[in-house]
Write a protein that holds these residues in place. Structure first.
Motif, short mmCIF file in Angstrom:
data_model
loop_
_atom_site.label_atom_id
_atom_site.label_comp_id
_atom_site.label_asym_id
_atom_site.label_seq_id
_atom_site.Cartn_x
_atom_site.Cartn_y
_atom_site.Cartn_z
N ASP A 281 14.52 25.66 -11.78
CA ASP A 281 15.23 24.24 -12.14
C ASP A 281 14.11 23.67 -13.18
N ASP A 282 12.91 23.90 -12.82
CA ASP A 282 11.73 23.00 -13.59
C ASP A 282 11.37 24.27 -14.49
N PRO A 283 11.44 23.75 -15.95
CA PRO A 283 10.76 24.60 -16.96
C PRO A 283 9.52 25.05 -16.69
N MET A 284 8.52 24.40 -16.06
CA MET A 284 7.29 24.82 -15.70
C MET A 284 7.23 26.02 -14.72
N ASP A 285 8.36 26.22 -14.03
CA ASP A 285 8.38 27.10 -13.09
C ASP A 285 9.16 28.60 -13.59
N ALA A 286 9.53 28.54 -14.84
CA ALA A 286 10.25 29.61 -15.49
C ALA A 286 9.05 30.70 -15.94
N ARG A 287 9.71 31.77 -15.66
CA ARG A 287 8.72 33.10 -15.88
C ARG A 287 8.76 33.68 -17.39
N ILE A 288 7.51 33.92 -17.76
CA ILE A 288 7.49 34.45 -19.06
C ILE A 288 7.24 36.10 -19.08
N THR A 289 7.81 36.77 -19.51
CA THR A 289 7.53 38.28 -19.68
C THR A 289 6.39 38.69 -20.18
N GLU A 290 5.85 40.05 -19.98
CA GLU A 290 4.58 40.49 -20.39
C GLU A 290 4.58 40.26 -21.99
N ARG A 291 3.64 39.64 -22.42
CA ARG A 291 3.10 39.32 -23.91
C ARG A 291 4.34 38.53 -24.45
N ASP B 105 -6.03 32.77 -33.19
CA ASP B 105 -5.66 33.70 -34.31
C ASP B 105 -4.28 33.82 -34.48
N LYS B 106 -3.89 34.61 -35.54
CA LYS B 106 -2.47 34.67 -35.98
C LYS B 106 -1.67 35.45 -35.19
N ASP B 107 -2.10 36.05 -34.04
CA ASP B 107 -1.25 37.06 -33.19
C ASP B 107 -1.72 36.64 -31.74
N PRO B 108 -1.61 35.39 -31.26
CA PRO B 108 -1.87 35.02 -29.72
C PRO B 108 -1.17 35.79 -28.99
N VAL B 109 -1.65 36.08 -27.67
CA VAL B 109 -1.20 36.89 -26.83
C VAL B 109 -0.64 35.93 -25.54
N LEU B 110 0.44 36.18 -25.16
CA LEU B 110 1.25 35.40 -23.86
C LEU B 110 0.95 36.21 -22.55
N LEU B 111 0.27 35.87 -21.63
CA LEU B 111 0.14 36.44 -20.50
C LEU B 111 1.59 36.31 -19.58
N SER B 112 1.77 37.41 -18.73
CA SER B 112 2.83 37.09 -17.94
C SER B 112 2.72 36.32 -16.67
N GLY B 113 3.83 35.58 -16.42
CA GLY B 113 3.61 34.58 -15.35
C GLY B 113 4.37 33.52 -15.69
N THR B 114 4.35 32.26 -14.69
CA THR B 114 5.24 31.20 -15.14
C THR B 114 4.41 30.47 -16.19
#
Length: 613
Positions: free
Chosen positions: A462-472, A414-423
């Motif tokens: 160092d690896d972008p895949m291990d970078a963390r995403i904050t809540e939403r 949908d037009k407002d997808p949600v990103l879950l916190s985590g890597t």
């Protein structure tokens, strides 16, 4: 069910017709745990209640100078203390288990409902209410379910003690047997008012939570328009209303607690006064008086559970009502479906609008009404919010498939997808075909700058895949969140991918590269994009224009610009004056298309720049 066995393999189908029915359903589904808690509770309260009898026997034995009865009293006292210790330990263990398992069951039910309804959930229930139900309300519901068995054990103990006192010492036992029920029901007239105040507090707290959630979600926008203080003031006022309601509710419960202290004290004074008279008349012994006096003192402990169960019910009833309201929501179609599980393939067709998305092609859909586009996207995914004609995939009605099969076949973003916190690795760890690697999806979604920003904001990654995403993904911009969500959808590689305005928050150069990347990555896969962006439309293999809920035209983007004025008005955002100018005949009698040709020239120039880059 033990805590280590959580989560439940199947939390069951709740009775969500009302709050009390839901509480009763939870109690019935934990019957074994409730019976275990009741048994340990009876042992605990019976041991506590037997202490006065042991003390009375010991006192009377000392008065009578009987060593044998004194030794017997000591043994009984030791046994009662052991029973008290064992019973209280395992009662606490069983009660906490009941609390946690009840709360876990409710949370599983809410999570399952959210997964079943999808984006339709927040259209029917405010997001703040869902948060309130899944956090504070869950704890209050668990409290009542846990307290019920302890209250039952306390009530049974009081009845048994009253009967025992009547048999042991009829004169004083009758006074206690009459007085204790009065103490137990004395607070009942105060409960309706206390319950209403508690309900008011819960409602105001729910509104404050919803306001706080909305304010935090829109904080970036609020700061941009200078509205941060305005919304903070609104939350401060809502918070003060919650505080005032909580104080009024606490006053009522303080009055109930005071009554629970005052009346047992009056009963104790009555028993002592009457018991002393009986002892002076020689009708009872000193040990009997001590026994009855101590019994009244000890029984104030199980009497507290009458107040606790009243508080637990008054607090849990509105919570259970809110939970039942969420759990009673249902999809427009059955989640089980009437067909066997399969993953159909072929053209995607919506009979209600006439929209046809050919299999294996990149189709763009232009719709002047964003809300209508969102509803159509849901219907194309086989999980529409309202009942209606089902979309067909390869001639198979998606609404007749089991929900899991429909979602495997068609993925809707949908037009407002949600990103879950985590890597980032966890974000992209979704059910997928395995044909699309995460890095390919990130590249197609033009996430290079997003990865750099994530690495810079994550310590030791160092690896972008291990970078963390904050809540939403609140630390990211709207365009960055959109691109990460698009990459997640591309990784799944579904048979049909439906995207609702996937690039509305990105700049034009990035948008053009995303259009090219998605089309290349989705080769021989069906992709439907709801958009009005000329950059995406120009990359599409097939464009469909919807007007008033039906297909008005279909073809190539440039062809529709020249031949369909309504399409041109939506895509180019031209004003009425521009539309009139575009329709004025030139000297050769042909309509002028200066505005359209100018936009086409600009589009071609942008494409050349992107290809050169």
């Amino acid at each position: 069910m033990q805590i280590q066995d959580l989560p439940f393999p199947d939390p069951g189908v709740p009775d969500a017709r009302s709050g009390p029915r839901f509480l009763w359903w939870l109690f019935r589904n934990q019957l074994s745990g409730q019976l275990k808690s009741l048994a340990w509770g009876l042992l605990h309260f019976a041991s506590v209640a037997s202490l006065p009898f042991c003390v009375g026997v010991a006192v009377q034995a000392a008065v009578d100078r009987s060593g044998g009865r004194l030794a017997l009293a000591g043994g009984l006292l030791a046994l009662a203390c052991a029973g008290n210790a064992i019973g209280e330990t395992f009662l606490h263990r069983a009660a906490i288990t009941n609390w946690i398992t009840a709360a876990a069951r409710v949370q599983q039910l809410l999570a399952r409902k959210a997964a079943t309804l999808g984006s339709a959930l927040t259209r029917r229930v405010a997001a703040g209410e869902v948060v309130a139900v899944s956090t504070g309300d869950v704890e209050k519901i668990g409290w009542f379910v846990e307290a019920l068995s302890r209250f039952t054990a306390a009530a049974v103990t009081i009845v048994l003690v009253c009967v025992g006192l009547v048999v042991y010492e009829p004169d004083l036992g009758v006074v206690v047997a009459v007085g204790l029920p009065v103490l137990a029901v004395a607070v009942l007239p105060l409960l309706p008012r206390a319950t209403r105040r508690a309900d008011t507090q819960r409602e105001k707290a729910g509104r404050a939570t919803e306001l706080a959630s909305d304010t935090v979600a829109g904080l970036r926008v609020l700061r941009g328009i200078g509205g941060e203080e305005l919304f903070l003031d609104r939350y401060r006022r809502a918070s003060q209303e919650v505080r005032h309601a909580a104080v009024r509710s606490a006053r009522m419960w303080s009055l109930i607690a005071a009554v629970q202290v005052l009346l047992p004290g009056l009963l104790l004074i009555t028993v002592v006064w009457y018991g002393v008279r009986l002892a002076r008349e020689g009708r009872i012994g000193v040990g009997e008086l001590v026994t009855v006096y101590s019994s009244v003192m000890v029984l104030t402990y199980p009497l507290r559970h009458f107040e606790e169960i009243a508080m637990a019910y008054s607090f849990s009833r509105p919570s259970a009502k809110r939970a039942a309201r969420v759990l009673s929501l249902a999809r427009a179609t059955d989640t089980g479906g009437s067909r066997a599980a399969e993953t159909p393939a072929g053209d995607l067709y919506d009979p209600a609008t006439g929209l046809l998305a050919p299999a294996g092609r990149f189709t763009a859909v232009v719709c002047g009404d964003p809300d209508a586009a969102g509803r159509l996207a849901e219907r194309l995914g086989g999980h529409a919010a309202d009942k209606g004609t089902s979309a067909l995939l390869g001639g198979v009605p998606l609404d007749e498939l089991p929900l899991d099969s429909a979602r495997r076949a068609v993925l809707v973003q949908d037009k407002d997808p949600v990103l879950l916190s985590g890597t980032l690795r966890e974000l992209l760890d979704v059910p997928a075909s395995g044909a699309v690697a995460p890095r390919d999806a990130l590249e197609a979604a033009q996430c290079g700058d997003v990865l750099a920003a994530l690495v810079q904001g994550s310590l030791g990654a160092d690896d972008p895949m291990d970078a963390r995403i904050t809540e939403r993904g609140r630390s990211l911009s709207g365009g960055q969140r959109q691109r990460l969500a698009l990459a997640r959808s591309l990784v799944t590689d579904p048979e049909v991918l439906v995207l609702d305005e996937p690039t509305s928050a990105v700049d034009s150069h990035t948008e053009a590269r995303i259009a090219q990347g998605v089309r290349a990555l989705r080769t021989r896969r069906t992709t439907v994009v709801f958009t009005s962006s000329p950059l995406l439309l120009d990359r599409a293999e097939h464009v469909v224009f919807l007007h008033d809920g039906t297909v008005a035209a279909a073809g190539g983007h440039r062809e529709l610009l020249r031949t369909e004025p309504r399409y041109r008005a939506v895509v180019t955002r031209e004003t009425e004056d521009e539309a009139a100018l575009a329709g004025v005949p030139d000297t050769a009698g042909a309509p002028r298309e200066d505005g359209v040709l100018h936009r086409l020239d600009g589009l071609e120039e942008l494409r050349e720049i992107e290809e050169t880059a």
